[in-house]
Scaffold this motif. Structure first.
Motif, PDB file in Angstrom:
ATOM      1  N   UNK A 160       4.160   7.805   5.338  1.00  0.00           N
ATOM      2  CA  UNK A 160       3.735   6.423   5.092  1.00  0.00           C
ATOM      3  C   UNK A 160       2.409   6.362   4.332  1.00  0.00           C
ATOM      4  N   UNK A 161       2.245   7.244   3.358  1.00  0.00           N
ATOM      5  CA  UNK A 161       1.069   7.178   2.508  1.00  0.00           C
ATOM      6  C   UNK A 161      -0.193   7.782   3.100  1.00  0.00           C
ATOM      7  N   UNK A 162      -0.099   8.335   4.279  1.00  0.00           N
ATOM      8  CA  UNK A 162      -1.283   8.961   4.892  1.00  0.00           C
ATOM      9  C   UNK A 162      -1.032  10.442   5.104  1.00  0.00           C
ATOM     10  N   UNK A 163      -2.127  11.204   5.095  1.00  0.00           N
ATOM     11  CA  UNK A 163      -2.010  12.627   5.346  1.00  0.00           C
ATOM     12  C   UNK A 163      -1.863  12.848   6.841  1.00  0.00           C
ATOM     13  N   UNK A 164      -0.762  13.465   7.234  1.00  0.00           N
ATOM     14  CA  UNK A 164      -0.563  13.794   8.640  1.00  0.00           C
ATOM     15  C   UNK A 164      -1.266  15.101   8.967  1.00  0.00           C
ATOM     16  N   UNK A 211       0.846  -1.193   0.000  1.00  0.00           N
ATOM     17  CA  UNK A 211       0.000   0.000   0.000  1.00  0.00           C
ATOM     18  C   UNK A 211       0.878   1.238   0.000  1.00  0.00           C
ATOM     19  N   UNK A 212       0.662   2.130  -0.978  1.00  0.00           N
ATOM     20  CA  UNK A 212       1.512   3.320  -1.082  1.00  0.00           C
ATOM     21  C   UNK A 212       0.791   4.565  -0.585  1.00  0.00           C
ATOM     22  N   UNK A 213      -0.520   4.603  -0.786  1.00  0.00           N
ATOM     23  CA  UNK A 213      -1.288   5.771  -0.370  1.00  0.00           C
ATOM     24  C   UNK A 213      -2.603   5.300   0.212  1.00  0.00           C
ATOM     25  N   UNK A 214      -3.117   6.032   1.185  1.00  0.00           N
ATOM     26  CA  UNK A 214      -4.406   5.678   1.760  1.00  0.00           C
ATOM     27  C   UNK A 214      -5.133   6.922   2.221  1.00  0.00           C
ATOM     28  N   UNK A 217       3.402  19.224  -1.342  1.00  0.00           N
ATOM     29  CA  UNK A 217       3.254  17.936  -0.682  1.00  0.00           C
ATOM     30  C   UNK A 217       4.609  17.598  -0.084  1.00  0.00           C
ATOM     31  N   UNK A 218       4.630  17.467   1.215  1.00  0.00           N
ATOM     32  CA  UNK A 218       5.885  17.310   1.921  1.00  0.00           C
ATOM     33  C   UNK A 218       5.951  15.932   2.545  1.00  0.00           C
ATOM     34  N   UNK A 219       7.102  15.318   2.484  1.00  0.00           N
ATOM     35  CA  UNK A 219       7.257  14.024   3.127  1.00  0.00           C
ATOM     36  C   UNK A 219       8.658  13.510   2.914  1.00  0.00           C
ATOM     37  N   UNK A 220       9.020  12.477   3.666  1.00  0.00           N
ATOM     38  CA  UNK A 220      10.346  11.904   3.517  1.00  0.00           C
ATOM     39  C   UNK A 220      10.305  10.822   2.446  1.00  0.00           C
ATOM     40  N   UNK A 221      11.438  10.207   2.161  1.00  0.00           N
ATOM     41  CA  UNK A 221      11.426   9.198   1.119  1.00  0.00           C
ATOM     42  C   UNK A 221      10.514   8.051   1.547  1.00  0.00           C
ATOM     43  N   UNK A 222       9.742   7.554   0.591  1.00  0.00           N
ATOM     44  CA  UNK A 222       8.816   6.483   0.897  1.00  0.00           C
ATOM     45  C   UNK A 222       7.488   6.958   1.454  1.00  0.00           C
ATOM     46  N   UNK A 223       7.275   8.268   1.519  1.00  0.00           N
ATOM     47  CA  UNK A 223       6.023   8.754   2.074  1.00  0.00           C
ATOM     48  C   UNK A 223       4.893   8.687   1.056  1.00  0.00           C
ATOM     49  N   UNK A 224       5.225   8.497  -0.214  1.00  0.00           N
ATOM     50  CA  UNK A 224       4.199   8.420  -1.247  1.00  0.00           C
ATOM     51  C   UNK A 224       3.970   9.728  -1.965  1.00  0.00           C
ATOM     52  N   UNK A 225       4.810  10.725  -1.707  1.00  0.00           N
ATOM     53  CA  UNK A 225       4.568  12.033  -2.313  1.00  0.00           C
ATOM     54  C   UNK A 225       4.740  12.007  -3.833  1.00  0.00           C
ATOM     55  N   UNK A 226       5.729  11.247  -4.302  1.00  0.00           N
ATOM     56  CA  UNK A 226       5.909  11.168  -5.752  1.00  0.00           C
ATOM     57  C   UNK A 226       4.773  10.387  -6.406  1.00  0.00           C
TER      58      UNK A 226
END
Lengths: 554, 302
Positions: free
Chosen positions: A508-512, A302-305, A319-328
């Protein structure tokens, strides 16, 4: 006690086909025990060459023109590589930039750390194993027995960098040289690694020489700073003096420009909240989910939820996030390069899931792409190396606008002029341009079909700060001129703070968290956002003329 | 097959912590205007020599009469005369000038090789490009056929084709060409697969490109350099293969001169008249070496 490193008037040149090119022209570096000195500069400033040469290592083709190097009590000026082997690792440890390329993929990391001990004479296997475990513990890795038996690919980037640090400090060298050691890491990881280097330096009272392009990191971590440009020292001295003007120091013009262009060193200045108009938003994402199906028995990923946000026309959403956050992944779905697993995504009035839900096809897709364009992170990889830049920009004009070759080239010329690329550059191939110029070409290409939405995937993270500032200014101007809507993907919060109206924090694919930039930065709601914001280097610049590391001298 | 840059295998902690690892650092490429003028590297003498050899041989093939001391068929002297000033390569068993035979023979060999590599190039690149860009079942089928072709020894394949089609220059060339299809297809496919994944290809689709426009405008131009290197290499190989067919008697019909056949004719006389075999063999060797050197130069200019 004497300095751990004392470099005097060091000059290094590269032998090239066109003669000698001076890379470093007279640098002095003096590092006391327990002191951290930052070597700061942009690409090609000679900072890496200077750092390596100051521990006796000359890159291939480089020659020392003059100057002397003392490492601890020894004068190592002009030592041969063979002779240097005895002191490297023992008296000086090097932490390289790229942990992925610096570890042998076929050996366990424990073996690789032990190698340092073996080279310097340790034979007892049991003692080496114990020593390695102790080192891994020292660099803050848990479960050291497992890590020691792991191969590099089984570890994360931050863990690998810690392993390299463990190797560098194995023999408690008096000096640690860190060459852009944290530049490839996520911000939160970068912070912990920098903390670790700080702690080790304080505990062992070793000197730290770190090379960085990031002025903010240098300002936060170093006692003294040396600013290099074109191999020449522009500024040197106490960090507070050079960057903050303490003690009446007047920074060199180049340093001032660097400071002005470093987003993290500028006071927070938010864009005004966008006026709410009656228009439908340019981008509307609701309940977006994406699952990458695993092949050949591997589990689904699961990449995004449940990702939702909306971007009003003419504004910038980050859209901000670290690597693997799903932003791309969000960006690629918004562009129609990837299809969503669930949820709806409307961009520029088009539902990107297409009429039958399986994505846009054929003519629909091309109509859509005309209105939504992308600027890639790396201007090195996103331009066809065999096309001239004029033809690169002319292509979308011909394909979308149906212009003749001549018309397309004329309009392409105008676009290139708009992004400040002169006509004399038209016939160049991408490799004949600098990184900033290439990114301008990529922007001109994206503008060519007159899109409504521009997706910017880390458009400035591969560029030097001064170039970065120019590109950000250009993007800002273009937005106003053409009424563009930007979806800005980034890991760099300092940049985001500067240019975006609204922001979504992804982990981790979720909106914080999502909201206006001002709200998110000034009143973060989630713990993750707080951690991210904390990772922006905060230089404790003036007014604080406290003597640097007095406490440790005891 | 392709030169995929492998992750550095040496580069363990020793290098990192200690040894003077060969670190190339920042100032190496000068992307600014200076790099504009394509840097003229000093041309290596062997490359220069190879190019000169190939130019000379092509000139022989185009206008043999300008270079040859006599006709390839005329009896100009006594049989089997050893090399002399008048006949530098000596004469053969019926008194024809060997140098003239070799010079006239260049046409057969080069023309045949050109036909052969053209067949291999066109069919191979087409197959490889289609396989790579369509993918899926088409890819699997094409590449399995190519695997089968690769599994058959080249000479056996060529001989089979010649036996089926009959002897003669064109047929021999076709036979050799069929044998080189597999190599071209493999290389093209691997290159295209690699280029297809790059960002600039995706960007080309983003710029409104269609499948064909992207294939011909972006993918193939960036995949063909190694294929060109292979082309030069195969050219030398084709000359050699054609000579082999000639040697075995499947090439041109006598008395037309052809290098392989000339060598074959001297084979029984090796003890008495070494020059009949040695000189054409030497020329063949030099030409093939020159094509190899050229191929290397093309491949290196990445």
């Amino acid at each position: 006690m004497s300095a751990v490193l004392d470099v005097r008037d060091l000059a290094v040149a590269y032998e090239t086909r066109r003669g000698r090119v001076v890379a470093v022209d007279g640098i002095d570096i003096r590092i006391e025990p327990g002191e951290a000195v930052a070597l700061v500069g942009e690409t090609g400033s000679g900072k890496t060459t200077a750092a390596l040469a100051s521990i006796g290592l000359l890159p291939r083709g480089a020659v020392r023109l003059r100057g002397s190097v003392r490492l601890g009590a020894q004068d190592i000026t002009g030592w041969s590589p063979r002779r240097l082997e005895r002191i490297l690792g023992r008296d000086v440890g090097l932490v390289p930039q790229d942990p992925a390329a610096s570890l042998d993929p076929l050996k366990t990391v424990g073996w690789q750390i032990g190698e340092v001990l073996r080279i310097h004479g340790e034979r007892d296997r049991g003692r080496i194993a114990r020593e390695v475990q102790g080192l891994l513990e020292r660099v803050g890795l848990a479960d050291t027995a497992r890590i020691a038996h792991s191969y590099p690919h089984e570890l994360s980037g931050g863990q690998r960098q810690r392993v390299l640090i463990a190797g560098a400090i194995a023999l408690r060298p008096g000096l640690i040289v860190a060459d852009e050691s944290t530049s490839a890491l996520d911000v939160t990881v970068q912070r912990t690694v920098l903390d670790l280097l700080d702690d080790l330096r304080r505990a062992d009272r070793s000197g730290l020489l770190f090379v960085t392009h990031d002025l903010a990191v240098a300002a936060e971590r170093a006692d003294r700073i040396i600013v290099l440009e074109g191999g020449i020292v522009q500024d040197a001295g106490d960090v507070r003096a050079v960057l903050g003007g303490a003690g009446g120091h007047r920074a060199a013009p180049y340093t001032q420009r660097l400071i002005a262009n470093a987003p993290a060193l500028q006071p927070a200045r938010f864009r005004e909240a966008p006026p709410t108009s009656g228009e439908p938003p340019a981008i509307e994402v609701a309940g977006l989910a994406k699952v990458f199906t695993g092949h050949r028995g591997r589990p689904d990923v699961p990449a995004l939820e449940g990702v939702s946000f909306a971007v009003p026309r003419g504004t910038t959403h980050a859209i901000v996030g670290e690597s693997g956050s799903g932003k791309s992944t969000v960006a690629r779905i918004a562009l129609g390069f990837e299809t969503a697993s669930a949820g709806s995504v409307r961009v520029a009035g088009t539902d990107v899931s297409g009429p039958d839900g399986s994505g846009l096809r054929g003519a629909d897709l091309r109509r859509f792409r005309r209105r939504v364009q992308l600027v890639y992170q790396s201007p090195y990889a996103s331009l066809n190396p065999s096309l001239s830049i004029l033809d690169t920009v002319a292509e979308p004009l011909r394909r979308f606008g149906g212009l003749s070759r001549r018309q397309a080239r004329r309009e392409a010329g105008e676009l290139l002029e708009r992004v400040a690329l002169a006509a004399t550059l038209h016939d160049r191939r991408p490799r004949e341009l600098s990184g900033g110029q290439r990114q301008r070409v990529a922007i001109a290409r994206a503008l060519a079909p007159r899109p409504e939405v521009l997706v910017l995937d880390e458009p400035v993270s591969a560029l030097d700060v001064t170039v970065q500032a120019q590109i950000l200014t250009l993007l800002d101007d273009l937005q106003r001129e053409f009424g563009l809507t930007y979806l800005f993907i980034s890991h760099d919060l300092a940049v985001v703070r500067q240019i975006s109206d609204t922001v979504t924090v992804l982990a981790h694919g979720r909106v914080e968290e999502t909201g206006t930039t001002r709200d998110v930065f000034e009143r973060p709601q989630s713990a993750y956002t707080v951690a991210l914001l904390d990772a922006i280097p905060v230089p404790s610049l003036p007014p604080a003329p406290v003597p640097a590391i007095i406490g440790d001298h005891a | 097959m392709t030169a995929l840059a492998p992750a550095p295998l040496r580069g363990d902690l020793t290098d990192v912590v200690g040894g003077p690892a060969g670190r190339d650092s920042s100032p190496a490429p000068a992307p600014e205007p200076a790099a504009r003028r394509r840097r003229r590297s000093r041309v290596s003498p062997t490359l220069l020599l190879s190019s000169a050899v190939l130019l000379l041989v092509v000139a022989w093939a185009v206008a043999p009469a300008l270079f040859a001391p006599s006709s390839a068929y005329a009896q100009v002297a006594g049989a089997l005369q050893s090399p002399s000033l008048a006949h530098p390569f000596g004469t053969d068993s019926v008194g024809r000038d060997q140098l003239a035979r070799v010079i006239f023979g260049a046409r057969e060999s080069l023309l045949g090789a050109a036909i052969a590599v053209s067949v291999g190039l066109v069919v191979g690149v087409l197959l490889g490009a289609v396989a790579a860009s369509v993918g899926g079942v088409a890819d699997a089928i094409v590449m399995r056929v190519v695997d089968v072709l690769l599994a058959i020894p080249g000479l056996l394949l060529a001989l089979t084709v010649v036996v089926l089609l009959g002897t003669g220059t064109a047929n021999a060339a076709l036979a050799v060409g069929v044998g080189s299809i597999a190599g071209f297809a493999r290389l093209t496919r691997s290159e295209v697969v690699q280029v297809r994944r790059t960002e600039y290809v995706e960007a080309a689709y983003g710029s409104g490109g269609t499948f064909l426009s992207v294939l011909f405008g972006h993918i193939l131009p960036n995949s063909l350099r190694p294929v060109l290197a292979l082309l030069a290499l195969q050219f030398g190989g084709a000359i050699l293969a054609l000579s082999t067919l000639g040697f075995l008697g499947y090439g041109v019909t006598p008395p037309d001169p052809e290098w392989g056949m000339i060598i074959a004719q001297g084979r029984n006389l090796l003890g008495a008249a070494w020059w009949v075999t040695a000189f054409p063999g030497f020329v063949l060797l030099i030409v093939v070496l020159a094509t190899n050197r050229l191929s290397q130069a093309i491949g290196a200019r990445r």
